[in-house]
Design a protein around this motif. Structure first.
Motif, PDB file in Angstrom:
ATOM      1  N   TYR A 243       0.840  -1.202   0.000  1.00 40.94           N
ATOM      2  CA  TYR A 243       0.000   0.000   0.000  1.00 40.94           C
ATOM      3  C   TYR A 243       0.875   1.252   0.000  1.00 40.94           C
ATOM      4  CZ  TYR A 243      -2.448   3.886   2.166  1.00 40.94           C
ATOM      5  OH  TYR A 243      -2.910   5.136   2.454  1.00 40.94           O
TER       6      TYR A 243
ATOM      7  N   GLN B 101      -8.258  -3.564   3.005  1.00 41.50           N
ATOM      8  CA  GLN B 101      -8.606  -2.391   3.823  1.00 41.50           C
ATOM      9  C   GLN B 101      -8.171  -1.071   3.160  1.00 41.50           C
ATOM     10  OE1 GLN B 101      -5.907  -1.866   7.419  1.00 41.50           O
ATOM     11  NE2 GLN B 101      -5.195  -3.859   6.693  1.00 41.50           N
ATOM     12  N   TYR B 102      -7.284  -1.154   2.151  1.00 46.34           N
ATOM     13  CA  TYR B 102      -6.809   0.073   1.507  1.00 46.34           C
ATOM     14  C   TYR B 102      -7.586   0.275   0.207  1.00 46.34           C
ATOM     15  CZ  TYR B 102      -3.051  -1.084   4.749  1.00 46.34           C
ATOM     16  OH  TYR B 102      -2.343  -1.431   5.860  1.00 46.34           O
ATOM     17  N   SER B 103      -8.493   1.245   0.221  1.00 43.42           N
ATOM     18  CA  SER B 103      -9.424   1.379  -0.904  1.00 43.42           C
ATOM     19  C   SER B 103      -8.710   1.802  -2.187  1.00 43.42           C
ATOM     20  CB  SER B 103     -10.515   2.383  -0.549  1.00 43.42           C
ATOM     21  OG  SER B 103      -9.904   3.629  -0.243  1.00 43.42           O
ATOM     22  N   GLU B 104      -7.486   2.292  -2.078  1.00 45.70           N
ATOM     23  CA  GLU B 104      -6.755   2.713  -3.287  1.00 45.70           C
ATOM     24  C   GLU B 104      -6.285   1.518  -4.115  1.00 45.70           C
ATOM     25  OE1 GLU B 104      -6.184   3.620  -0.190  1.00 45.70           O
ATOM     26  OE2 GLU B 104      -5.694   5.749  -0.017  1.00 45.70           O
TER      27      GLU B 104
ATOM     28  N   ASP C 234      -6.873  -2.113  -5.986  1.00 44.69           N
ATOM     29  CA  ASP C 234      -7.835  -3.074  -6.539  1.00 44.69           C
ATOM     30  C   ASP C 234      -7.313  -4.470  -6.224  1.00 44.69           C
ATOM     31  OD1 ASP C 234      -8.713  -5.080  -8.524  1.00 44.69           O
ATOM     32  OD2 ASP C 234      -9.879  -3.403  -9.340  1.00 44.69           O
TER      33      ASP C 234
ATOM     34  N   MET D  42     -13.293  -8.046  -2.737  1.00 45.92           N
ATOM     35  CA  MET D  42     -13.667  -6.731  -2.213  1.00 45.92           C
ATOM     36  C   MET D  42     -15.140  -6.693  -1.806  1.00 45.92           C
ATOM     37  SD  MET D  42     -11.346  -4.592  -4.871  1.00 45.92           S
ATOM     38  CE  MET D  42     -11.334  -2.928  -4.189  1.00 45.92           C
TER      39      MET D  42
END
Lengths: 195, 588
Positions: free
Chosen positions: B17, B41-44, B46, B460
């Motif tokens: 991340y 957990q890191y939306s940036e 995919d 996701m």
């Protein structure tokens, strides 16, 4: 490396050992120690034998505990506690949950579960504390809190203030289960005081 | 900058991340699985479960060629599946940085072999980092992306179970900013590996390895820790921790990158010590290369190739000092406690039937491999993901006619989609009469209940197309496809018997969700109990191998079965096998 302390958690998959070792390592970190913990996921969880190694001190190197060097053998089940006695150092301490869970060969009637393990443990290790964790967990309101009951019993023997234990439990347990787990911790801790 | 306690896998997710990774793809496999589960957990980022490791790496390659930083993770045997794209990716190099994390499993805690992935890095001519704790797992992951882009190469990072599943204190950082935005950019001479292009890339790969070796010698991920004795140790990964603890006075050359090895650094270090050891788990990977340099060094002469090391093992091997002996147990042989299928597991009845029908079962990788365990004892082979079908096809080619119909292949839903489909295609195409059972518990259970294309959800947690396993089987040409509920024991057994006798390919899909499902939680029913007096002590219920049923030799006239109400989920499989109607349902 004499300043390093080793706690070996041993029990049966499904008893909540991994959460207990999470709480333990969290509280040790909050208390300012370097901490390492090692365990195995996957096959071990399905009712198999489970161990978690927790080591703490100024600077921890190996994540695993070698034979004969554990300061505390923290057993969640009687037979599993016996299984890992060789990791406990001479003069070490046993804190054990007074419960027997039959392994497959015993359940099938092919082997016997060893009798009187508490008596045997007391004879082998002077500093043995037996906790009636299942009863206390039922008292707390859910048998699944037995892992936190046992953490409560352990908490008396590590030199860390109570408030930090509570803080660690708060960090590791979901909000909706918090009250019942705090109750479980208190019951476990009180049981040790009267031991 | 925040101090926290992370597992190696969590630290790798964090590192990726922070490195600005845009795409992460993997197939679950112990001990690597939690990397992708944590990166969600890191939306940036995919993040996705691929259908297998080869596809996972191909997805990561695509993201890299598009200009984004990409992560791909797998367990050691996954690299066997992904080896095809890996070796040619080494030739093309990357655009956005690409890291392949591979988690080895010395001691085979949850694996079918103990292969050492460092050999793959050398074989594919790709640089490989090896961290010794969670902080290094994070730092090396970040660094890997810089190395990948600077040297135009995929980078590998190798962990072992004791790195992936050990927690230690870590300081985290922030996500990098201002990386180039992905956009199409054509470069066929570099990315189309036809012979004419690939031939030109090969010398570039060879030069790259030389450049990396020279560069890495001056980097801080290799370090010398000066000791006070005349013993020198060369080590890497978790073995460093054991060596450091076992011989606190020795000098240590700790390698952070294990391929290519920094030969000059090793030569300089080796020249300074009277006695030299290499401490490494599994193969003599570093040792053989140092010996090839003409340096005398002791390694696998005294340290085991098989299994994990520990501080005690290393100390005893290097100093001759006996490891500490712990408390002696007067209790001699303790009953062992192997893992078992859970109470209510939908696979149980299938293996009970296979046992009763005396089937020869070619098995596969998943929870159901536990069908091997007594008392079910109904698995005869297990090689790798998807092997059950090809194994059954091949076996029936050589067997005499009267034995052919005994052979049954079993495979899980996720393993079938991983690459079992290929085996099924072969089975139909080459006119095998084998019976295949797809144990469809709606989830990838063994590694901790991950979604797959048949579960209808993505990593996701987005709804997705739910692939129809029966339709796939029909589409490849299987005429006899039946979907059943494996809780119906008589029906299950009769159908398996019928399909085994059939002289055409057939598929039985046994469909029932895993008891441990996280989404659409399977509701537990009231527990059962044994009515005292009704149990005749015949022990038939014990043959289903349910952890909730226990033999009580002291009860009744000749012993009785007992149900542990804390474990029982009320699936009633025991009730179906009892001829004396001794099981009742608790209604309190």
């Amino acid at each position: 490396m004499t300043d390093i302390k080793n706690v070996l958690l041993a029990g049966v998959g499904g008893q909540g050992i991994l959460l207990a070792s999470e709480i333990l390592s969290e509280v040790l970190m909050l208390a300012g120690f370097d901490v390492k913990k090692a365990e195995v996921h996957g096959m071990a969880q399905r009712g198999g034998s489970v161990v978690s190694h927790v080591r703490y001190g100024k600077k921890v190197l190996s994540p695993t505990i070698s034979d004969g060097t554990a300061d505390v053998l923290f057993g969640f089940e009687l037979l599993e506690t016996c299984r890992y006695l060789s990791l406990l150092k001479k003069g070490g301490q046993v804190i054990v949950n007074n419960v027997r869970i039959s392994p497959p060969s015993v359940a099938l009637g092919q082997q016997d579960y060893p009798e009187n393990i508490p008596g045997y443990l007391r004879a082998a290790v002077d500093d043995t504390h037996i906790v009636n964790g299942m009863e206390l967990a039922e008292q707390a309101g859910d048998i699944r809190t037995v892992n936190v009951v046992l953490i409560g019993a352990l908490s008396l023997y590590l030199d860390i203030e109570k408030a930090l234990w509570i803080q660690a439990i708060k960090a590791m347990v979901p909000e909706r289960f918090l009250d019942i787990n705090i109750r479980a911790f208190e019951l476990g801790r009180e049981s040790g005081i009267t031991d | 900058m925040k101090k926290t306690i992370l597992s190696g896998n969590e630290a790798i997710a964090r590192g990726a991340y922070e490195a600005g990774v845009l795409v992460a793809s993997a197939y679950p496999g112990t001990p690597s699985t939690e990397i992708l589960e944590n990166i969600v957990q890191y939306s940036e980022v995919d993040a996705s479960w691929a259908t297998n490791e080869k596809v996972a790496l191909e997805v990561a390659i695509g993201a890299s060629f598009g200009g984004g930083r990409a992560l791909c993770t797998m367990k050691h045997v996954g690299v066997n599946v992904a080896a095809d794209p890996l070796f040619t990716l080494s030739y093309t190099g990357v655009r956005g940085g690409l890291l392949l994390v591979v988690a080895d499993d010395p001691e085979l805690h949850s694996s079918q072999n103990e292969q050492d992935s460092r050999n793959y890095a050398k074989f594919a001519k790709v640089p490989m980092f090896e961290p010794s704790d969670s902080q290094e797992a994070l730092d090396f992951t970040r660094l890997a992306y810089e190395v990948s882009e600077q040297f135009d190469t995929p980078v590998m990072l190798r962990t072992t179970t004791r790195i992936s599943h050990s927690k230690s204190v870590v300081t985290t950082g922030d996500r990098v900013k201002n990386l180039p935005a992905p956009a199409l950019e054509r470069n066929p001479a570099k990315l189309v590996m036809l012979p004419g292009n690939a031939r030109k890339r090969h010398p570039i790969v060879e030069q790259r390895t030389l450049d990396l070796e020279e560069w890495s010698a001056t980097q801080s991920f290799h370090r010398v820790e000066e000791g006070t004795s005349d013993v020198g140790i060369i080590t890497a990964g978790v073995a460093y921790q054991y060596a450091r603890e076992a011989l606190p006075d020795a000098s240590v050359l700790k390698l952070g990158m294990v391929n290519p090895l920094p030969k000059k650094l090793i030569r300089d270090f080796a020249a300074r010590y009277k006695t030299l050891y290499v401490v490494e788990e599994l193969d003599p990977f570093i040792e053989d290369q140092i010996k090839a340099m003409g340096i005398e060094i002791i390694g696998k002469d005294i340290l085991p190739i098989c299994g994990e090391l520990s501080t005690g093992i290393v100390r005893q091997a290097l100093t001759g000092k006996k490891a500490a002996t712990g408390v002696k147990g007067a209790l001699q042989t303790l009953p062992s406690r192997p893992p078992n299928m859970c109470p209510g597991c939908p696979h149980r009845g299938v293996f009970l039937a296979l046992n009763k029908l005396k089937a020869y079962v070619t098995g596969d990788i998943g929870c159901y491999t536990l069908g091997f365990m007594p008392p079910l004892s109904a698995m005869d082979t297990c090689i790798c993901m998807g092997a059950s079908i090809g194994n059954a096809v091949g076996m029936t080619k050589v067997l005499p006619v009267e034995q052919k119909q005994n052979v049954v292949a079993v495979i899980g839903d996720s393993t079938f989609l991983h690459n079992g489909i290929n085996g099924l295609l072969d089975m139909v195409y080459n006119k095998s009469s084998t019976t295949l059972i797809i144990l469809d518990n709606r989830i990838t259970a063994m590694t901790g209940r991950q979604d797959n294309p048949a579960s209808g959800y993505t990593l996701m947690n987005e709804e997705s197309y739910e692939v129809d396993l029966a339709e796939i089987c029909r589409a490849v040409g299987v005429k006899h496809v039946t979907v059943i509920d494996p809780y119906e024991l008589d029906n299950t057994r009769e159908l398996i018997r019928t399909e085994m006798a059939r002289t055409e390919p057939s598929v039985i899909i046994t469909r029932r969700p895993c008891m441990l499902m996280k989404r659409d939680v399977v509701e537990k029913k009231p527990p059962l109990f044994v009515e005292s007096g009704k149990c005749t002590g015949c022990k038939v219920c014990l043959q289903i191998g349910c952890p909730a049923i226990e033999w009580d030799a002291a009860a009744g006239k000749r012993g009785e079965a007992k149900v542990n109400r804390h474990l029982c989920v009320g699936c009633s499989q025991c009730r179906q096998v009892c001829k004396f109607d001794a099981f009742g349902v608790c209604n309190d």
